[in-house]
Scaffold this active site. Structure first.
Site, mmCIF file in Angstrom:
data_model
loop_
_atom_site.group_PDB
_atom_site.id
_atom_site.type_symbol
_atom_site.label_atom_id
_atom_site.label_comp_id
_atom_site.label_asym_id
_atom_site.label_seq_id
_atom_site.Cartn_x
_atom_site.Cartn_y
_atom_site.Cartn_z
ATOM 1 N N SER A 21 37.278 35.418 30.256
ATOM 2 C CA SER A 21 36.621 36.390 31.052
ATOM 3 C C SER A 21 37.722 37.600 31.798
ATOM 4 C CB SER A 21 35.705 36.168 32.188
ATOM 5 O OG SER A 21 34.481 35.510 31.573
ATOM 6 N N SER B 49 33.779 38.474 31.270
ATOM 7 C CA SER B 49 32.773 38.816 32.188
ATOM 8 C C SER B 49 33.490 40.085 33.232
ATOM 9 C CB SER B 49 31.951 37.989 32.941
ATOM 10 O OG SER B 49 32.776 37.140 33.484
ATOM 11 N N LYS C 91 36.695 41.603 41.624
ATOM 12 C CA LYS C 91 35.782 41.195 40.764
ATOM 13 C C LYS C 91 34.419 40.778 41.566
ATOM 14 C CE LYS C 91 34.042 38.719 36.878
ATOM 15 N NZ LYS C 91 34.773 37.491 35.852
#
Lengths: 485, 459, 94
Positions: free
Chosen positions: A178, A154, A79
């Site tokens: 997330s 996210s 990420k």
């Protein structure tokens, strides 16, 4: 064989047995990326050359008969809020569009030592603020199951990349859901470890007392393989825990007969999509069939979870975002005549709406006039929520709930209503407030859309949630989608 | 004076090429996390013990938020409501006796980077100093004159140097002070508004600034006016205080617990270990000097003003029998030269043993007191031993009766009038004659012997 | 309703700029959020100790040993403007 269809565990085993090479693995995934990435937009940066170099290095190790690391040959997505040395790290924001870190995060160091191969940096909501990956400066990621829908957020890029076979496993970060919520939306497995289990050194902080780096994988075994490789005390992260490491892979095959599962009635009473509720009740029945003992429990403060989370997290966010001022790195406004203008213009031009919104809310609740009413109040309610869990875990081994009250929604559907967006995290935020662990596993499909089941465990009891998840996964065959069954 | 910065392992060394003492943590790069330096905590505790404060068994770090280019994270990691040490006092010696200046608190925090401004109108920032450890000491408003403040600062500095927590060099920025000052009319109870004095670069500057402010406040009151609540700095050139522009908004710092730094536990056992490891503090040393060396309080006070001076004294005394003599010499000729040339004890070219040797030469009558002072001056310059200097310059005192007699007879024969004057009761004439002998021998004659011999010869 | 002046003050201290139109939209959403989190008022927190840290471990202390940091090039690497190894900006500081 179609390499991208293998599980991470299978890729590693085939590599060790010399049936395929690391280069084969990487090339297969790069082909895959080239096929689907334009539509999907799961990556912000693809590091093709470095990946091939790593692959060649590993193949050399195989030829030399050297011992291979636990992640040997596995293609991994990181990420983009996890710092990677010499590879651009943007946090999905214009503010860091060209930021190339001069240092390595601890988890990435561990992956490299473990012979994992990093294919690229995955897309995310800007600075991890969001639940749909729509606030990314680099455009939204699409859900691989239905390209009109969001992949969740996210860590949407990581979840989508795993589901779409662009990578085998991915790292994400979870502050309020997330990792788990996009796992649920994309039909993959997502783990948020206990706070302190995985080092945060190199994770761009959103909320220091809530953030954890975690894992997304196609099945429980793959996700566990990665989890095992990244846990451990780090002297560079004072909040990380120094404790004996457990072989999580070994515990996966343990029997869960007689295990006590609690289902919080406050959760099941909260507003959610009826079809989601139905799937979760089916899952509960499955556990009873496997031999677990399922009972209703009460977590009375849970309804205040979201409000508490928003105050605590935005307060910490407003503090952590203060370092982005255009002076040492990142975006700097071109026009300024005073110091104030430098700050105002830089921050206002480079931060998106949601980031600005949360900084404002956080500053407000920490400001002298309101800190008593909001921040100081919220940190006390946090204690009550944590205590609810502590009490429940005295009698129960794990707690079940839906991961998200919604099915994956359409792109653009919730962008105008921040509060509605926040409410998709209803079930996940209390876990971060208490600092305990949780895993989301796919538990069914509704009109083609995936539903995620959340299995929550007490702090440092990852073994329990992992084996419960594995037992569930083994039992429920979801039309071949869950590989490893 | 720790090796590394407070939250990272970068060197704490002063100077260095710009931006070469930095790492992700002290630069505030995204993702970097602080880790507390054990020595910083230890030094803070040492200061607390030396100043009789209460050491917290459990403390924490907080974030103080404001925006400025030299502040890398947009917040400074400091301490808000639970400081490392609370309470305590510093004793100063006034004419009337000892006075205790109370301390409110002592806490630890990090320093910021530094900026310089070019002629082209740019600011250039160097982050070598970002993250350097600081301890902040806050006093109670117990000081009533600039002199008391000066004594306080002296005591503070010497104590901190004694326990090796800081080298306290205001010019290098390792000691800084902000002063809040106002005056009260004891008759009417009228108070002036507090003025804050900042950016003070030296002790003398601080004292002058306080004296100036005292006068300014008083004269305003006498005119029926009052001061503004403002911040001023001392202008050395103009010899006055000047208002400083407000450095951005100093409003709401939004103090919040720093989530990256866990609660800090300080066990009583560790505190005791630190207490035991402290060197003898100035006050205790002074008392000991009085008792052990039988010297007056004044002497002991002067000699213990710095650890280096006290150590030099004690080392010298080891080689002599007369601690008072050593004290006189050090307080006199040695200190005078040190103060005139602004030397540090560490810079002295001669050793305590050398000073002892000098005193021995004098006591043995090999050289006179005056010659001794001359030798000392040379010792300052070359660092040679007194014996060597005396030998090289041929300074051995003439104590041989025969030799002296010859010289005296010559002088007496040239100064008949003085002999007559002396016999007529003018004692000063004797001094004149002795002086002439000394002059002829360039100070080498043994003055006591010369004095006695002349008297014997002319009475 | 949250006061516009206070919001303006907040945006000043966190250095975020809003045009007047943006401010109007923002205030609406902001008010909605504040009203939602206001429900915390209902909770009885009498005598409750705040939670800042979820685990019970305390701060580990680092030994005072110098370690290599970043090279000057690495420090300056991402600077928007630099000169002679310093971070550069227009002289807008006091």
């Amino acid at each position: 064989m179609d390499i991208v269809e293998l599980t991470a565990m299978e890729m590693k085993e085939n590599l060790e047995k010399k049936r395929i090479s690391a280069r084969d693995i990487v090339e297969a995934h790069i082909d895959r990326i080239e096929k689907v990435e334009e539509e999907l937009n799961a990556f912000i940066t693809i590091s093709k050359e470095e990946a091939l170099k790593s692959a060649d290095r590993i193949d050399q190790k195989v030829r030399n008969g050297e011992k291979l690391g636990p992640l040997a040959g596995i293609p991994i997505g990181i990420k983009d809020n996890i710092v990677t040395k010499d590879i651009r790290t943007t946090c999905g924001s214009k503010m860091l569009e060209n930021f190339v870190p001069p240092y390595e995060s601890t988890v990435v160091e561990k992956i490299r030592k473990g012979d994992g191969i990093i294919l690229g940096k995955t897309n995310m909501d800007e600075f991890a603020m969001g639940s749909s990956t729509e606030t990314s400066y680099f455009g939204p990621t699409k859900n691989p199951i239905d390209s009109q829908r969001v992949p969740g957020g996210s860590s949407g890029g990581s979840a989508a990349a795993v589901k779409a076979r662009e990578v085998a496993i991915a790292l994400g970060s979870d502050t309020g859901g997330s990792i788990r919520q996009p796992a649920s939306f994309c039909g993959v497995v997502g783990i948020k470890p206990t706070y302190g289990l995985v080092s945060r050194y190199g994770l761009v902080s959103l909320a220091n007392t809530l953030d954890q780096i975690g894992v997304l994988g196609r099945n429980v075994i793959d996700a566990t393989l990665m989890l095992k490789a990244i846990v451990g005390y780090d002297e560079k992260d004072s909040t990380s825990i120094d404790m004996e490491l457990i072989d999580y892979i070994e515990v996966l095959s343990e029997n869960i007969k007689g295990i006590k599962i609690g289902v919080p009635k406050e959760y099941m009473d909260l507003e959610m999509d009826k079809r989601v509720k139905e799937q979760v009740f089916k899952a509960i029945k499955t556990f009873e069939d496997i031999g677990a003992i399922v009972e209703d429990i009460s977590l009375p403060q849970m309804e205040y979870g979201l409000a508490t989370y928003y105050i605590v997290s935005t307060a910490e966010i407003s503090s952590n975002m203060a370092r982005f001022d255009g002076i040492r790195y990142g975006y700097r406004a071109e026009n300024y005549e005073t110091l104030d203008e430098l700050y105002m213009n830089t921050r206002s031009e480079a931060f998106g709406e949601e980031v600005k919104r949360r900084i404002m809310v956080g500053t407000y609740s920490l400001s002298r006039d309101y800190s008593e009413q909001y921040y100081k109040k919220a940190v006390k309610v946090r204690t009550l929520i944590k205590e609810d869990f502590d009490k429940a875990f005295e009698k129960y081994d794990v707690i079940l709930s839906p991961t998200s009250p919604n099915l994956p929604f359409k792109l653009g559907e919730k962008l105008d209503d921040p509060l509605a967006m926040y409410k998709t995290d209803l079930f996940t935020v209390p876990v971060n407030l208490a600092g305990i662990c949780s895993i989301s596993v796919p538990c069914g499909y509704v009109e083609g859309l995936p539903v995620g089941l959340q299995i929550i465990g007490n702090r440092f009891e990852e073994s329990k949630i992992l084996k419960v998840a594995r037992a569930f996964e083994k039992h429920v065959s979801l039309g071949g989608e869950n590989i490893g069954l | 004076m720790t090796n590394t910065k407070i939250f990272c392992s970068c060197t704490n060394e002063f100077g260095g090429e710009a931006n070469t003492h930095c790492c992700p943590v002290c630069l505030g790069l995204p993702g970097a996390l602080p880790v507390l330096n054990k020595s910083v905590l230890e030094y803070g505790i040492k200061a607390g013990i030396a100043f009789n404060s209460k050491i917290a068994n459990r403390t924490k770090m907080d974030r103080k938020h404001y925006f400025y280019p030299d502040l890398v994270k947009g917040y400074q990691i400091s301490q808000d409501d639970i400081p490392l040490c609370s309470g305590g006092y510093v004793e100063i010696e006034l004419e009337e006796g000892t006075k205790k200046i109370g301390l409110t608190r002592i806490h630890i925090e990090e320093d910021t980077g530094k900026s310089i401004h070019t002629e082209e109108g740019d600011s250039l920032i160097d982050y070598n100093r970002a993250g350097v450890p600081l301890i902040e000491i806050v006093t109670e408003p117990d000081m009533n004159t600039p002199e008391e403040a000066r004594l306080f600062l002296e005591k503070l500095r010497s104590t901190l140097k004694y326990i090796e927590v800081s080298d306290c060099k205001m010019e290098e920025g390792s000691l800084r002070c902000d002063i809040n000052i106002n005056v009260v009319n004891t008759e009417t109870g009228e108070k002036t508004n507090i003025t804050e004095l900042k950016n003070l670069n030296s002790f003398s500057g601080a004292v002058k600034a306080m004296e100036y402010e005292e006068k300014r406040h008083i004269s305003l009151l006498e005119e029926g006016k009052n001061t503004q609540r403002e911040t001023r700095r001392w202008d050395e050139v103009k010899s006055e205080t000047i208002i400083m522009r407000e450095k951005g908004e100093v409003g709401d710092y939004r103090y919040a617990v720093d989530g990256d730094i866990l609660p800090i536990e300080i066990g009583d056992k560790w505190i005791e270990e630190i207490r035991d490891s402290l060197p003898e503090l100035p006050h205790a040393k002074k008392q000991r000097f009085i008792e052990e060396y039988d010297i007056p309080e004044y002497d002991a006070g002067v000699l213990t003003q710095s650890k280096e001076l006290a150590d030099f004294y004690e080392e010298t005394v080891k080689y002599t029998d007369d601690p008072k003599q050593v004290s006189n010499w050090i307080m006199g000729d040695v200190l005078r030269r040190i103060n005139d040339e602004e030397l540090q004890i560490e810079d002295l070219k001669f050793k305590p043993k050398d000073l002892a040797q000098l005193l021995e030469l004098i006591n043995q009558g090999k050289i006179s007191n005056n010659i001794g002072k001359k030798v000392l001056r040379t010792m300052f310059e070359t660092g040679d031993s007194p014996e060597k200097i005396v030998k090289d310059e041929g300074l051995i005192q003439i104590s041989d009766e025969g030799e002296l007699k010859k010289i005296i007879e010559k002088i007496l024969s040239e100064n008949e009038q003085s002999i007559i004057d002396y016999r007529n009761g003018k004692d000063r004439a004797l001094g004149y004659l002795v002086g002439q002998v000394m002059k002829t021998t360039r100070g080498k004659a043994n003055p006591q012997m010369v004095n006695q011999m002349i008297r014997d010869m002319i009475e | 309703m949250v006061s516009i002046d206070y919001i303006r003050y907040i945006s000043e201290i966190c250095k975020i700029k809003f045009t007047d139109d943006e401010l109007e939209d923002f205030i609406q959403q902001f008010t909605g959020i504040i009203e939602y989190v206001d429900k915390l008022k209902e909770v009885n927190t009498e005598g409750v100790v705040p939670t800042y840290f979820v685990n019970s471990n305390t701060q580990p202390l680092r030994e005072d040993v110098i370690r290599d940091g970043l090279s000057k090039e690495d420090v300056i690497r991402n600077a928007p403007e630099e000169e002679y190894g310093y971070f550069k900006l227009l002289n807008v500081m006091d």
